[in-house]
Every structure is written in C-alpha cells, then in structure tokens.
Design a protein around this motif. Structure first.
Motif, PDB file in Angstrom:
ATOM      1  N   GLY A  89       0.730  -1.143   0.028  1.00  0.00           N
ATOM      2  CA  GLY A  89       0.094  -0.084  -0.023  1.00  0.00           C
ATOM      3  C   GLY A  89       0.699   1.294   0.156  1.00  0.00           C
ATOM      4  O   GLY A  89       0.350   2.405  -0.090  1.00  0.00           O
ATOM      5  N   ARG A  90       2.251   1.277   0.049  1.00  0.00           N
ATOM      6  CA  ARG A  90       2.716   2.428  -0.021  1.00  0.00           C
ATOM      7  C   ARG A  90       3.743   2.374  -1.465  1.00  0.00           C
ATOM      8  O   ARG A  90       4.544   1.573  -1.779  1.00  0.00           O
ATOM      9  N   HIS A  91       3.391   3.096  -2.152  1.00  0.00           N
ATOM     10  CA  HIS A  91       4.127   3.213  -3.528  1.00  0.00           C
ATOM     11  C   HIS A  91       5.125   4.506  -3.548  1.00  0.00           C
ATOM     12  O   HIS A  91       4.811   5.555  -2.893  1.00  0.00           O
ATOM     13  N   ARG A  92       6.126   4.186  -4.375  1.00  0.00           N
ATOM     14  CA  ARG A  92       7.226   5.349  -4.581  1.00  0.00           C
ATOM     15  C   ARG A  92       7.478   5.339  -5.860  1.00  0.00           C
ATOM     16  O   ARG A  92       7.835   4.417  -6.635  1.00  0.00           O
ATOM     17  N   LEU A  93       7.688   6.526  -6.487  1.00  0.00           N
ATOM     18  CA  LEU A  93       8.322   6.819  -7.674  1.00  0.00           C
ATOM     19  C   LEU A  93       9.017   8.047  -7.646  1.00  0.00           C
ATOM     20  O   LEU A  93       8.816   9.260  -7.614  1.00  0.00           O
ATOM     21  N   GLY A  94      10.358   7.952  -7.714  1.00  0.00           N
ATOM     22  CA  GLY A  94      11.261   8.928  -7.581  1.00  0.00           C
ATOM     23  C   GLY A  94      11.126   9.543  -5.933  1.00  0.00           C
ATOM     24  O   GLY A  94      11.155   8.986  -5.146  1.00  0.00           O
ATOM     25  N   GLU A  95      10.952  10.885  -6.073  1.00  0.00           N
ATOM     26  CA  GLU A  95      10.480  11.502  -4.947  1.00  0.00           C
ATOM     27  C   GLU A  95       9.049  11.411  -4.553  1.00  0.00           C
ATOM     28  O   GLU A  95       8.619  12.099  -3.549  1.00  0.00           O
ATOM     29  N   LEU A  96       8.139  10.822  -5.655  1.00  0.00           N
ATOM     30  CA  LEU A  96       6.836  10.847  -5.243  1.00  0.00           C
ATOM     31  C   LEU A  96       6.451   9.704  -4.224  1.00  0.00           C
ATOM     32  O   LEU A  96       7.271   8.688  -4.659  1.00  0.00           O
ATOM     33  N   ILE A  97       5.806   9.864  -3.337  1.00  0.00           N
ATOM     34  CA  ILE A  97       5.599   8.585  -2.186  1.00  0.00           C
ATOM     35  C   ILE A  97       4.245   8.693  -1.866  1.00  0.00           C
ATOM     36  O   ILE A  97       3.729   9.813  -1.746  1.00  0.00           O
ATOM     37  N   GLU A 127       0.314   3.962 -11.823  1.00  0.00           N
ATOM     38  CA  GLU A 127       0.278   2.915 -12.565  1.00  0.00           C
ATOM     39  C   GLU A 127       0.252   3.368 -14.137  1.00  0.00           C
ATOM     40  O   GLU A 127       0.664   2.465 -15.017  1.00  0.00           O
ATOM     41  N   ILE A 128      -0.241   4.435 -14.348  1.00  0.00           N
ATOM     42  CA  ILE A 128      -0.224   4.981 -15.831  1.00  0.00           C
ATOM     43  C   ILE A 128       0.866   5.543 -16.181  1.00  0.00           C
ATOM     44  O   ILE A 128       1.307   5.885 -17.406  1.00  0.00           O
ATOM     45  N   LEU A 129       1.909   5.900 -15.153  1.00  0.00           N
ATOM     46  CA  LEU A 129       2.981   6.737 -15.394  1.00  0.00           C
ATOM     47  C   LEU A 129       4.113   6.038 -16.436  1.00  0.00           C
ATOM     48  O   LEU A 129       4.505   6.720 -17.231  1.00  0.00           O
ATOM     49  N   PRO A 130       4.338   4.871 -16.176  1.00  0.00           N
ATOM     50  CA  PRO A 130       5.290   4.218 -17.034  1.00  0.00           C
ATOM     51  C   PRO A 130       4.882   4.195 -18.459  1.00  0.00           C
ATOM     52  O   PRO A 130       5.571   4.305 -19.413  1.00  0.00           O
ATOM     53  N   ALA A 131       3.614   3.994 -18.758  1.00  0.00           N
ATOM     54  CA  ALA A 131       3.142   4.184 -20.253  1.00  0.00           C
ATOM     55  C   ALA A 131       3.065   5.527 -20.867  1.00  0.00           C
ATOM     56  O   ALA A 131       3.550   5.582 -21.924  1.00  0.00           O
ATOM     57  N   ILE A 132       2.891   6.611 -20.019  1.00  0.00           N
ATOM     58  CA  ILE A 132       2.922   7.829 -20.342  1.00  0.00           C
ATOM     59  C   ILE A 132       4.318   8.126 -20.605  1.00  0.00           C
ATOM     60  O   ILE A 132       4.714   8.966 -21.622  1.00  0.00           O
ATOM     61  N   ALA A 133       5.342   7.944 -19.873  1.00  0.00           N
ATOM     62  CA  ALA A 133       6.556   8.140 -19.883  1.00  0.00           C
ATOM     63  C   ALA A 133       7.351   7.497 -21.273  1.00  0.00           C
ATOM     64  O   ALA A 133       8.204   8.013 -22.164  1.00  0.00           O
ATOM     65  N   ALA A 134       6.771   6.709 -21.543  1.00  0.00           N
ATOM     66  CA  ALA A 134       7.130   5.782 -22.836  1.00  0.00           C
ATOM     67  C   ALA A 134       6.571   6.465 -24.123  1.00  0.00           C
ATOM     68  O   ALA A 134       7.386   6.205 -25.145  1.00  0.00           O
ATOM     69  N   SER A 135       5.625   7.199 -24.041  1.00  0.00           N
ATOM     70  CA  SER A 135       5.081   7.935 -25.147  1.00  0.00           C
ATOM     71  C   SER A 135       5.812   9.274 -25.427  1.00  0.00           C
ATOM     72  O   SER A 135       6.283   9.995 -24.426  1.00  0.00           O
ATOM     73  N   PRO A 136       5.686   9.706 -26.831  1.00  0.00           N
ATOM     74  CA  PRO A 136       6.287  11.300 -26.929  1.00  0.00           C
ATOM     75  C   PRO A 136       5.144  12.428 -26.843  1.00  0.00           C
ATOM     76  O   PRO A 136       5.502  13.277 -27.098  1.00  0.00           O
ATOM     77  N   SER A 137       4.034  11.723 -26.566  1.00  0.00           N
ATOM     78  CA  SER A 137       2.766  12.911 -26.602  1.00  0.00           C
ATOM     79  C   SER A 137       2.820  13.812 -25.338  1.00  0.00           C
ATOM     80  O   SER A 137       3.632  13.633 -24.420  1.00  0.00           O
ATOM     81  N   THR A 138       2.215  14.981 -25.949  1.00  0.00           N
ATOM     82  CA  THR A 138       2.253  16.061 -24.864  1.00  0.00           C
ATOM     83  C   THR A 138       1.186  15.643 -23.662  1.00  0.00           C
ATOM     84  O   THR A 138       0.327  14.854 -23.807  1.00  0.00           O
ATOM     85  N   ILE A 181       8.027  11.631 -15.143  1.00  0.00           N
ATOM     86  CA  ILE A 181       7.761  11.070 -16.605  1.00  0.00           C
ATOM     87  C   ILE A 181       8.864  11.362 -17.149  1.00  0.00           C
ATOM     88  O   ILE A 181       9.555  10.355 -17.963  1.00  0.00           O
ATOM     89  N   HIS A 182       9.838  12.460 -17.049  1.00  0.00           N
ATOM     90  CA  HIS A 182      11.089  12.352 -17.724  1.00  0.00           C
ATOM     91  C   HIS A 182      12.276  11.378 -17.342  1.00  0.00           C
ATOM     92  O   HIS A 182      12.829  11.068 -18.226  1.00  0.00           O
ATOM     93  N   SER A 183      12.320  11.122 -16.005  1.00  0.00           N
ATOM     94  CA  SER A 183      13.394  10.280 -15.532  1.00  0.00           C
ATOM     95  C   SER A 183      13.137   8.955 -15.948  1.00  0.00           C
ATOM     96  O   SER A 183      13.905   8.159 -16.190  1.00  0.00           O
ATOM     97  N   MET A 184      11.607   8.538 -16.261  1.00  0.00           N
ATOM     98  CA  MET A 184      11.270   7.434 -16.546  1.00  0.00           C
ATOM     99  C   MET A 184      11.250   6.973 -18.060  1.00  0.00           C
ATOM    100  O   MET A 184      11.160   5.820 -18.597  1.00  0.00           O
ATOM    101  N   SER A 185      11.470   7.917 -18.776  1.00  0.00           N
ATOM    102  CA  SER A 185      11.589   7.964 -20.126  1.00  0.00           C
ATOM    103  C   SER A 185      12.954   7.706 -20.882  1.00  0.00           C
ATOM    104  O   SER A 185      13.899   7.453 -20.032  1.00  0.00           O
ATOM    105  N   GLY A 217      15.320  16.192 -24.675  1.00  0.00           N
ATOM    106  CA  GLY A 217      14.654  16.036 -23.137  1.00  0.00           C
ATOM    107  C   GLY A 217      13.398  16.654 -22.903  1.00  0.00           C
ATOM    108  O   GLY A 217      12.477  16.225 -23.981  1.00  0.00           O
ATOM    109  N   THR A 218      13.064  16.909 -22.058  1.00  0.00           N
ATOM    110  CA  THR A 218      11.579  17.344 -21.769  1.00  0.00           C
ATOM    111  C   THR A 218      11.563  18.804 -21.283  1.00  0.00           C
ATOM    112  O   THR A 218      12.167  19.260 -20.421  1.00  0.00           O
ATOM    113  N   ILE A 219      10.589  19.635 -21.903  1.00  0.00           N
ATOM    114  CA  ILE A 219      10.425  20.989 -21.210  1.00  0.00           C
ATOM    115  C   ILE A 219       8.946  21.099 -20.677  1.00  0.00           C
ATOM    116  O   ILE A 219       7.909  20.361 -21.076  1.00  0.00           O
TER     117      ILE A 219
END
Length: 455
Positions: free
Chosen positions: A132-140, A151-162, A180-184, A232-234
């Motif tokens: 029940g405790r999830h962490r992504l980078g500095e997100l907890i 759950e959907i961040l990895p799929a978003i990170a893999a996409s080039p979409s805005t 999103i940037h660090s996972m891409s 990179g990412t802006i």
C-alpha cells in the motif's frame, strides 16, 4: 601450522568482505568474533561486542524464547532464513533474516555456534510498497488516487505525446513531470519554466531565445528553453497564464516542431517532449475567450489530475518522514521524527497550500526543534490555535486514533502478531497494548490464519 594460519587469514578476509553480518559465540553465549557487516547493521563496534553475551548486542525479538542459534545448538540442525527483527544501537528496528550453524573443534566437540544475519530493510520497504505504499522517484503515497497515477506513468513516459497535469498549487505537478522525464528514454535535460513568473516580453525570449541585436542590451545570442530542452523534456507550469499572442506561437511549436528566436527569420527545430501544468479551469477560460480551444486540444493529449492533500491525508505521515529525512541530510542534523500529538494536528489541518505548505511547516519546525523530535510547540500558531476549538478536538482525536491504529498494526505484523514483543517494540506495557487493541477495534489473525476479534 603455516598453512592453517594462511587458511585462517583467507577466511577472515572473506568474512570481512561479505555484506551479511556474522558473529560466533562460545558455549556460554559470549561473542568470540564479530565481522565488519555485523558492526554496520547493529551499530555496535567490534571492540564493544566481543566478550559480551549475544543477547546484549544482538537485541532481537527472537532472543527470548525462539532463538534460532539456541535451537541449532540444542538440536545440532542449522536454521536457514528465519525472519525477524533486531533493535540497532540507535534504537531503531531492523528487519533481518537469520541463519545458524554449530561450531565444532577438530575432535567433533561442540565449541559454540555461528550466526549470519542479513539486513532486509530494503526488501521490507518493497513489501510495504506492495502492501500500500508506492514510490516513484521523490513521489511517495499510499493514496488510491495517487496509485492510479503511478500505474499509468510508465506508459505515459514511454510515449512522446504532450501531457497536461492538473492540480491545485502545491500538489507536486513538477515532481510528476520530472518522474515522467526520468522514466522515459530521453537523454536530454529536463527544463522547467513557470509561465506565471515572467511578464509577456520576457517569457517570449525565455521560451524561444533571441539573437544578438534583437533589442537594446542583446549583445549576444541566447538560446531559449525549447532549444535547451532538445532531446529532453520541457515543463511549462501555469500554462493558463500566457497571453493570446504567445498561445499562437506555442501552438505552432506543438504543430510544426519549429520556432523562431527573437530577431531571427530562420526557424529552428526542437524535439523536446512537452509537459504542461495548470491549476486553472482551461475550459472556463476558453468560454471567456481567454484560452485558445485549438491549443487546449493540442496540450490535452494525455491528462493527469493530482488530488489535493486534504483528499490524501493518509500520505501526511509519509511526507513528514520524507521531509525530516531530507532536511536532516541537507542540514547535518538528527531530528528524531515528530510527536504523535504534533502529527495528529497535521492530520487534522485542511492544507490549502497542499504539499508545499506542509513542507514549509516542517522546515520551520525543523529550525526550532534542535535535534529533538518535532512537537506541538514547534508548529505555527495558525495550526495550534485552531486545535483549541471543540470541533478540532474531535478531529484531532480521530486523527490520533488513526495513527495509533496504523502504528500498532505495523508493529504487530513485524512481530508475527506476538503481542508481548509488539509491546516491547512500542515501548508500552502489554496491558496498555491490549487496551489499545480493544479500543481501536484491531483484529488479530487466529491460528487458522483467518482474522478474529482482538480480545
């Protein structure tokens, strides 16, 4: 004799280089050897450990009646991978896995025992995340709303979409963009710009850059953020604040991937991934002709909405723990957590400034508390004064009970629901623990593994 000494030297070198703690005892339970990893995990120097009884140094929940090493010496059979915990020299519990063996002399006579133990803190942390405790980078977070975002961040990170991130001020929109940037797979930089922080003329030059001579004082070329973010990412925060003229230029960048620096008539290209964020209702702005509808649909390919802190209060203890650890590291201090009363007060507050406000409150308290634990006296007056109202007292009690219940349940699990060991870890009498279990309605598992009433 020489070969035996050489073999002993090799064995000692191996024991000193491994990451598992190892110690040996004689038949009177006195420690006879203690390797480097044992020092690191327990926090006890070798010079203080050798000669003392192992239970005095290796303070484990297994020492009282279920000692694996005792069982091994009595049965002659090794114990492999027994899970438990120990209290280190700083008084903190450390999850461990223990294995044991008998030591015999050349004649086969038992001369003592050996125990190896492995620090399972990282594995235990992973188990808690899965529970029940999830962490992504500095997100907890342990919030279900944030888990859906994770759950959907990895799929978003893999996409080039805005991507467009929605949320109130202080909810962590830039942290999500960085995740999103660090996972891409992008190798270029992460470039952030707050669009509300600059007037229109400066914002344009910051976004697109300028050429020497474009205006008075422009003595040399300056690249804009879109140029700096190539590969990179802006991240454009507060996108709802930009003017209509800049909206047109931004739309062109998104459509054609080209832009012109101020003072130039030659377009440049960019492949930067664009992530935008806003705390405003863009559809309402479109209705007032303050935001372009075509730009809205260009930036709203993927949308994430972050809940305010008041809707994810279960994350407050995690965030407080994270902030204290960060400030301890930055300032070289050893602030010892936060008192239950102060944490209950934080749980009861509505946090209009969200995570940013909570971080500021903890930083202020950090300055005032020295190296002690953060207490009520270290919190700002607007929180402590509000705590005096009757309504707030009721909320405080509920928050305090919630924290008590979480702490007790976690300690029970760590101790395999051994209530005596749990009371010892929590530093309370066993009757106090029983009373709290009954008051808070905590269920304990029965012998068949199913949960039953606590008392």
């Amino acid at each position: 004799m020489g070969k035996r000494a050489e073999a002993g030297s090799v064995t000692e070198t191996i024991l000193e280089s491994i990451s598992d703690g190892v110690f040996t005892v004689d038949n009177q339970w006195h420690i006879t050897s203690f390797n480097r990893a044992a020092e690191e995990i327990t926090g006890v120097p070798r010079s203080e450990a050798i000669g003392r009884r192992c239970a005095e140094v290796f303070r484990s929940n297994m020492c009282d009646g279920e000692c694996p090493l005792r069982q091994t010496l009595e049965s002659g059979k090794p114990q492999i991978g027994t899970a438990g915990y120990m209290i280190n020299a700083k008084g903190k519990p450390v999850s461990i896995s223990v294995s044991t063996a008998v030591l015999r002399d050349r004649d086969g006579k038992i001369m003592g025992g050996a125990e190896t133990f492995r620090d399972l803190t990282e594995i235990e942390a992973l188990r808690q995340e899965l529970a029940g405790r999830h962490r992504l980078g500095e997100l907890i977070s342990r919030s279900p709303q944030m888990h859906r975002v994770f759950e959907i961040l990895p799929a978003i990170a893999a996409s080039p979409s805005t991507v467009m991130i929605l949320g109130e001020t202080g909810t962590g929109k830039e942290l999500v963009a960085r995740a999103i940037h660090s996972m891409s797979s992008r190798k270029g930089p992460f470039v952030a710009l707050n669009c509300a922080a600059l007037p229109d003329t400066l914002l344009e030059s910051e976004l697109f850059g300028y050429k020497a001579g474009a205006f008075t004082g422009a003595f040399k070329d300056k690249p804009g953020r879109f140029a700096m973010a190539r590969g990179g990412t802006i991240f454009l925060d507060e996108i709802g604040e930009i003017s209509s003229a800049l909206q047109v230029r931004l739309l062109r960048v998104l459509q054609e991937r080209t832009f012109e620096p101020l003072g130039s008539n030659r377009p440049e290209t960019t492949d930067a991934r664009v992530v935008v964020a806003t705390n405003r209702d863009l559809m309402a702005l479109i209705g007032k002709k303050m935001f372009r509808e075509d730009l809205y649909y260009r930036i709203n390919v993927m949308q994430l909405e972050l809940p305010p802190l008041r809707q994810r209060k279960e994350d407050i203890p995690l965030l407080v723990e994270q902030f204290i650890a960060r400030f301890n590291k930055l300032q070289g201090k050893q602030v010892r957590g936060i008192s239950p009363e102060a944490l209950a007060l934080l749980m009861a507050h509505r946090w209009p400034g969200n995570i940013r406000e909570l971080e500021n409150v903890i930083e202020r308290a950090f300055i005032l508390c020295g190296d002690a634990a953060i207490d009520m006296a270290h919190l700002p007056a607007e929180l402590t004064m509000f705590a005096a109202t009757d309504h707030q007292d009721g909320t405080m009690r509920m928050a305090h009970d919630t924290l008590d219940s979480q702490a007790i349940q976690a300690a029970l699990k760590r101790n395999q629901y051994n209530r005596l060991a749990t009371a010892r870890e929590l530093g309370i009498h066993k009757t106090t623990l029983f009373r709290k279990i009954k008051k808070l309605g905590i269920n304990l598992p029965g012998r068949d593994g199913r949960h039953k009433e606590s008392l």
